[in-house]
Design a protein around this motif. Structure first.
Motif, mmCIF file in Angstrom:
data_model
loop_
_atom_site.group_PDB
_atom_site.id
_atom_site.type_symbol
_atom_site.label_atom_id
_atom_site.label_comp_id
_atom_site.label_asym_id
_atom_site.label_seq_id
_atom_site.Cartn_x
_atom_site.Cartn_y
_atom_site.Cartn_z
ATOM 1 N N ARG A 208 -13.117 -7.561 0.967
ATOM 2 C CA ARG A 208 -13.202 -6.325 1.745
ATOM 3 C C ARG A 208 -12.130 -5.308 1.386
ATOM 4 N NH1 ARG A 208 -17.954 -5.729 3.030
ATOM 5 N NH2 ARG A 208 -17.257 -4.074 4.439
ATOM 6 N N GLY A 209 -11.283 -5.623 0.401
ATOM 7 C CA GLY A 209 -10.246 -4.682 -0.009
ATOM 8 C C GLY A 209 -9.189 -4.453 1.054
ATOM 9 N N LEU A 210 -8.868 -5.489 1.808
ATOM 10 C CA LEU A 210 -7.865 -5.420 2.860
ATOM 11 C C LEU A 210 -6.702 -6.330 2.502
ATOM 12 C CD1 LEU A 210 -10.285 -5.761 5.917
ATOM 13 C CD2 LEU A 210 -9.288 -3.639 5.048
ATOM 14 N N SER A 211 -5.572 -6.091 3.106
ATOM 15 C CA SER A 211 -4.435 -6.993 2.908
ATOM 16 C C SER A 211 -4.616 -8.221 3.791
ATOM 17 C CB SER A 211 -3.124 -6.292 3.269
ATOM 18 O OG SER A 211 -3.055 -6.075 4.672
ATOM 19 N N PRO A 212 -4.090 -9.384 3.377
ATOM 20 C CA PRO A 212 -4.159 -10.567 4.241
ATOM 21 C C PRO A 212 -3.557 -10.310 5.613
ATOM 22 C CG PRO A 212 -3.522 -11.206 2.019
ATOM 23 C CD PRO A 212 -3.517 -9.706 2.049
ATOM 24 N N ALA A 213 -2.469 -9.530 5.669
ATOM 25 C CA ALA A 213 -1.849 -9.237 6.959
ATOM 26 C C ALA A 213 -2.818 -8.474 7.860
ATOM 27 C CB ALA A 213 -0.564 -8.439 6.754
ATOM 28 N N ARG A 214 -3.578 -7.532 7.272
ATOM 29 C CA ARG A 214 -4.537 -6.769 8.059
ATOM 30 C C ARG A 214 -5.671 -7.666 8.542
ATOM 31 N NH1 ARG A 214 -5.953 -3.493 11.916
ATOM 32 N NH2 ARG A 214 -7.878 -2.312 11.518
ATOM 33 N N VAL A 215 -6.122 -8.584 7.703
ATOM 34 C CA VAL A 215 -7.188 -9.508 8.113
ATOM 35 C C VAL A 215 -6.722 -10.368 9.283
ATOM 36 C CG1 VAL A 215 -8.628 -11.448 7.402
ATOM 37 C CG2 VAL A 215 -8.269 -9.533 5.835
ATOM 38 N N ARG A 216 -5.497 -10.857 9.209
ATOM 39 C CA ARG A 216 -4.973 -11.677 10.316
ATOM 40 C C ARG A 216 -4.830 -10.843 11.592
ATOM 41 N NH1 ARG A 216 -3.054 -16.779 9.136
ATOM 42 N NH2 ARG A 216 -3.090 -17.314 6.913
ATOM 43 N N GLU A 217 -4.495 -9.575 11.443
ATOM 44 C CA GLU A 217 -4.408 -8.704 12.616
ATOM 45 C C GLU A 217 -5.781 -8.542 13.265
ATOM 46 O OE1 GLU A 217 -3.448 -3.989 13.565
ATOM 47 O OE2 GLU A 217 -2.653 -4.916 11.731
ATOM 48 N N LEU A 218 -6.817 -8.365 12.430
ATOM 49 C CA LEU A 218 -8.176 -8.246 12.954
ATOM 50 C C LEU A 218 -8.629 -9.544 13.601
ATOM 51 C CD1 LEU A 218 -9.703 -6.220 9.985
ATOM 52 C CD2 LEU A 218 -9.444 -5.390 12.342
ATOM 53 N N ILE A 219 -8.267 -10.670 13.014
ATOM 54 C CA ILE A 219 -8.613 -11.965 13.604
ATOM 55 C C ILE A 219 -7.985 -12.104 14.989
ATOM 56 C CG2 ILE A 219 -8.163 -14.449 13.425
ATOM 57 C CD1 ILE A 219 -8.605 -14.197 10.406
ATOM 58 N N ASP A 220 -6.734 -11.680 15.114
ATOM 59 C CA ASP A 220 -6.037 -11.811 16.395
ATOM 60 C C ASP A 220 -6.613 -10.873 17.448
ATOM 61 O OD1 ASP A 220 -4.404 -13.769 15.390
ATOM 62 O OD2 ASP A 220 -2.759 -12.403 14.869
ATOM 63 N N ASN A 221 -7.343 -9.830 17.016
ATOM 64 C CA ASN A 221 -7.962 -8.897 17.957
ATOM 65 C C ASN A 221 -9.442 -9.194 18.190
ATOM 66 O OD1 ASN A 221 -5.900 -6.876 18.766
ATOM 67 N ND2 ASN A 221 -5.728 -6.599 16.556
ATOM 68 N N ALA A 222 -9.985 -10.178 17.500
ATOM 69 C CA ALA A 222 -11.399 -10.526 17.659
ATOM 70 C C ALA A 222 -11.577 -11.327 18.962
ATOM 71 C CB ALA A 222 -11.862 -11.336 16.449
ATOM 72 N N PRO A 223 -12.826 -11.374 19.471
ATOM 73 C CA PRO A 223 -14.072 -10.852 18.920
ATOM 74 C C PRO A 223 -14.116 -9.319 18.916
ATOM 75 C CG PRO A 223 -14.502 -12.549 20.564
ATOM 76 C CD PRO A 223 -13.067 -12.186 20.692
ATOM 77 N N LEU A 224 -14.881 -8.801 17.956
ATOM 78 C CA LEU A 224 -15.012 -7.358 17.788
ATOM 79 C C LEU A 224 -16.462 -6.951 17.998
ATOM 80 C CD1 LEU A 224 -12.968 -7.047 14.469
ATOM 81 C CD2 LEU A 224 -12.095 -6.643 16.788
ATOM 82 N N SER A 225 -16.658 -5.792 18.617
ATOM 83 C CA SER A 225 -18.012 -5.252 18.710
ATOM 84 C C SER A 225 -18.479 -4.837 17.321
ATOM 85 C CB SER A 225 -18.040 -4.054 19.655
ATOM 86 O OG SER A 225 -17.351 -2.950 19.067
ATOM 87 N N ALA A 226 -19.771 -4.580 17.183
ATOM 88 C CA ALA A 226 -20.308 -4.163 15.885
ATOM 89 C C ALA A 226 -19.627 -2.889 15.403
ATOM 90 C CB ALA A 226 -21.822 -3.972 15.990
ATOM 91 N N GLU A 227 -19.444 -1.935 16.300
ATOM 92 C CA GLU A 227 -18.818 -0.675 15.909
ATOM 93 C C GLU A 227 -17.355 -0.882 15.537
ATOM 94 O OE1 GLU A 227 -18.187 3.137 14.811
ATOM 95 O OE2 GLU A 227 -20.108 2.127 15.181
ATOM 96 N N GLN A 228 -16.634 -1.726 16.263
ATOM 97 C CA GLN A 228 -15.246 -2.027 15.908
ATOM 98 C C GLN A 228 -15.167 -2.693 14.541
ATOM 99 O OE1 GLN A 228 -14.339 -4.386 19.412
ATOM 100 N NE2 GLN A 228 -12.953 -2.806 20.208
ATOM 101 N N ALA A 229 -16.101 -3.589 14.264
ATOM 102 C CA ALA A 229 -16.120 -4.256 12.961
ATOM 103 C C ALA A 229 -16.379 -3.258 11.841
ATOM 104 C CB ALA A 229 -17.177 -5.357 12.951
ATOM 105 N N ARG A 230 -17.270 -2.291 12.098
ATOM 106 C CA ARG A 230 -17.553 -1.272 11.071
ATOM 107 C C ARG A 230 -16.332 -0.393 10.834
ATOM 108 N NH1 ARG A 230 -18.558 3.752 10.314
ATOM 109 N NH2 ARG A 230 -18.274 4.224 12.534
ATOM 110 N N ARG A 231 -15.696 0.045 11.916
ATOM 111 C CA ARG A 231 -14.518 0.897 11.761
ATOM 112 C C ARG A 231 -13.364 0.138 11.109
ATOM 113 N NH1 ARG A 231 -15.459 2.590 17.247
ATOM 114 N NH2 ARG A 231 -13.608 1.397 17.831
ATOM 115 N N GLY A 232 -13.287 -1.149 11.319
ATOM 116 C CA GLY A 232 -12.223 -1.944 10.716
ATOM 117 C C GLY A 232 -12.481 -2.310 9.272
#
Length: 685
Positions: A208-232
């Motif tokens: 997804r062209g993201l940093s591992p740190a950013r992926v872990r941040e998204l994991i810690d904020n999940a679950p995500l709505s469809a729109e949140q997942a798209r924006r992320g």
């Protein structure tokens, strides 16, 4: 009249060409876990045809890499308990398909609802585009392991567990005898979770062209709505099934071009030549092509043929092996006519050579096991040794790939299978082990005779250790009013009785037995891996490792899947790498061979895959009593990963005692082989 006949013939040629050159939209259903191994009875085999097999998925994508018509793939993905290692095998095949010029779309109604979507989303990241339904969620919540501890419950029931294990990491018994994690149990569990999440995060970040740190941040904020997942940046498009299929069809039409490119020119030439062979039978030729691809009017819409990948693979395989008709034109990416498998035509002695693929799936059992419908698969010693003997007698077999997906089981059965692997090698042909989601304890033991071991990074392996003992249910029987009388002659005649404790002398015998088995296990690992026994002991002691960790510690040679194992076996057999390895699955039995009893132990019917025998509380010899098991500890023996890392519970591990209720029994934390066998240890979520 002649003009009408000519026009009809020309129309037939056009229809034949259009059907033979129409782009194919490959469809892959990943809402169910692909089948691993070979069903052991006709009923299970018939039911398995409704599910894709892992081998079909991998081989179908390999064939599609060389076919310009099949340059677009769409997969529907859902949480279905697919183990991490199996997901990695599919990911590798999809990435190779894309590297060859294909385009892959992934669609999900939801990646878990309020959690449970980590592994299916990791799979989707191998695709070019990820689509999510607008009401869906992305449950990218990470990986966790939960283990139940039943000591207090068993105490209340009046059941005492008397079990020994070698060594501290062989913690399958902890669920009975402990009230919480021991230090070793917690350490091993944490390492598996950390290793699993690390490879998942790295895969998502790269895709997804993201940093591992950013992926872990998204994991810690999940679950995500469809729109949140798209924006992320985690999904590309929001849309329903009809919208993503329309986009995939449009892409397939665009990539097919306007009919003037080199690839389509080659297809036109080949198609016309094939039609010319038919002469006045052009109409019949078109119908024959339709039958050969299985395409119908419903499948073909807007000039695109929608076809399941499994059907595409079977059709391509039949076309490749058929000698009765001219094969349909298959194109390399770039427009060069090629053989259906994309490699050179076989010439010389290698044209007959094959790789024997032998599946060992399920718990390792001594003997033949059963063949009753709906029982889980089992790696029975009689079936597996017969399969290797059959491969050894086949002069066309240049090498063997032993696909292992097993949490372990009988020590004796494991050693018998290992021995037969060595006997096959004695014929001068190599054996490469391909580890599936789980190849631990007895599942690792059987691999020790191989020339090389290939495992996925997410495979669970190791667990070099042993456990054995019995359940003492005297107090439980007293509570329900059951009495037993017993007479015996012999100091240890009642040693395995569940109605009495071990005597000190009997416990000593058990300890001697466990020590002997563990020493033999370590010695054979040391010989097979060219390590010292001391070095093996350091990575053994019953500990389960991921494939990535096992590779670092010398327990595995190569990280990869079944395709890499087949290519390695082909290379070790000294065959040209310019030729695609041809596979022969053994045992491949006719229906009559599956149903009839074998005439001898050398009969092909003797190599039939046995099912796990049923066991219960009143079966002779109560399941665990007096038995040394090379069963993997931790989640290998037990755990279904729900949206996390693994899933071994869908029949492979749990079906032995509970049949079609295996998954429900696993979720309830019930014993794997029936009410009184060693139970699962919980599940990873």
């Amino acid at each position: 009249m002649a003009a009408d006949t000519a026009r009809q013939a020309l129309a037939g040629v056009h229809r034949l060409y259009a059907r033979r050159s129409a782009p194919i939209l490959l469809e892959l259903d990943l809402t169910v876990d692909p089948v691993e191994g070979i069903p052991g009875d006709p009923v299970s085999a018939a039911l398995a045809r409704r599910r894709p097999s892992l081998r079909t998925v991998v081989d179908g994508l390999r064939r599609a890499r060389e076919d310009d018509r099949a340059a677009t793939l769409i997969a529907r993905i859902a949480p279905c308990g697919t183990p991490l290692a199996r997901v990695q095998e599919i990911r590798d095949a999809v990435i190779a398909f894309r590297d060859a010029g294909g385009t892959a779309f992934a669609y999900a109604d939801a990646f878990g609802e309020f959690g449970g979507g980590t592994v299916p989303y990791y799979l989707a990241c191998a695709f070019d585009q990820i689509w999510l339904a607008p009401p869906g969620e992305l449950g990218l919540t990470g990986v966790a392991l939960e283990t139940p501890f039943l000591r207090d419950a068993l105490d209340r029931l009046g059941i005492e567990i008397q079990v020994g294990q070698r060594h501290e990491y062989k913690n399958a018994v902890n669920t009975f005898v402990e009230r919480d994690f021991t230090a070793a149990h917690r350490e091993a569990s944490e390492r598996i979770v950390v290793s699993s999440l690390s490879m998942i995060v790295d895969g998502i970040a790269t895709a997804r062209g993201l940093s591992p740190a950013r992926v872990r941040e998204l994991i810690d904020n999940a679950p995500l709505s469809a729109e949140q997942a798209r924006r992320g940046g985690l999904v590309d498009r929001l849309g329903y099934r009809d919208e993503v299929y329309a986009a995939a069809r449009a892409h397939a039409r665009r990539t097919a071009g306007d009919g003037t490119g080199p690839a389509t020119d080659a297809a036109r030439t080949a198609g016309a030549a094939h039609a010319a062979c038919a002469g006045g039978e052009a109409e019949a030729g078109a119908d024959a092509v339709a039958r050969s691809t299985g395409a119908t009017a419903e499948d073909e819409r807007d000039g695109v043929i929608l076809m399941y990948l499994s059907h595409y693979q079977r059709t391509a395989q039949r076309r490749e092996t058929s000698r009765s008709r001219l094969p349909a034109p298959v194109l390399h990416r770039g427009g060069q006519l090629a053989k259906p498998d994309g490699k050179a035509f076989r010439r010389g002695p290698e044209r007959r050579k094959v790789i024997a693929v032998i599946h060992g799936t399920g718990p390792v059992l001594l003997g033949r096991g059963g063949r009753a419908p709906l029982r889980g698969p089992a790696m029975t010693s009689d079936a597996l040794t017969a399969a290797f003997r059959a491969a050894g007698r086949d002069e066309d077999v240049a090498a063997a790939v032993f696909r292992v997906d097993s949490p372990g089981g009988s020590y004796v059965a494991s050693d018998l299978i290992r021995r037969e692997v060595e006997r096959f090698q004695a014929t001068g042909r190599p054996v490469v082990v391909s580890m599936g989601p789980v190849a631990a304890s007895g599942g690792y033991f059987v691999a020790l005779g191989a020339d090389a071991i290939v495992a996925h990074p997410g495979t669970l392996t190791g667990s070099i250790g042993v456990l054995g003992g019995k359940q003492v249910v005297r107090e439980l029987l007293d509570k329900v009013g059951v009495r037993f009388g017993a007479v015996a002659e012999g100091e240890n005649a009642l040693m395995t009785s569940p109605r009495r404790e071990f005597s000190p002398a009997e416990r000593k015998k058990l300890d001697e037995f466990l020590d002997r088995v563990y020493e033999d296990f370590v010695t054979k690992v040391a010989a097979g891996r060219k390590m010292t026994p001391e070095a093996v002991h350091e990575v053994a002691r019953g500990r389960v490792w991921t494939g990535a960790d096992a590779h670092e510690r010398g327990l595995v040679d190569v990280l990869g899947g079944l395709s890499q194992a087949c290519e390695l076996a082909w290379e070790k057999a000294g065959l040209p790498t310019s030729v695609t390895p041809r596979l022969r699955v053994l045992p491949k039995l006719a229906l009559a061979d599956r149903l009839r009893p074998p005439r001898s132990s050398e009969d092909p019917a003797a190599a039939g895959v046995g099912g796990a025998p049923l066991a219960g509380p009143l079966s002779a010899g109560w399941p665990l009593t007096g038995t040394a098991l090379l069963g993997a500890s931790l989640e290998v023996m037990a755990h279904r990963v729900v949206g996390g890392a693994y899933a071994t519970a869908g029949g492979d591990v749990f079906a032995a005692g509970w049949g079609p209720l295996a998954a429900a029994a696993a979720r309830a934390g019930l014993p794997a082989g029936g009410p009184l066998l060693m139970p699962p240890l919980g599940r990873i979520t």
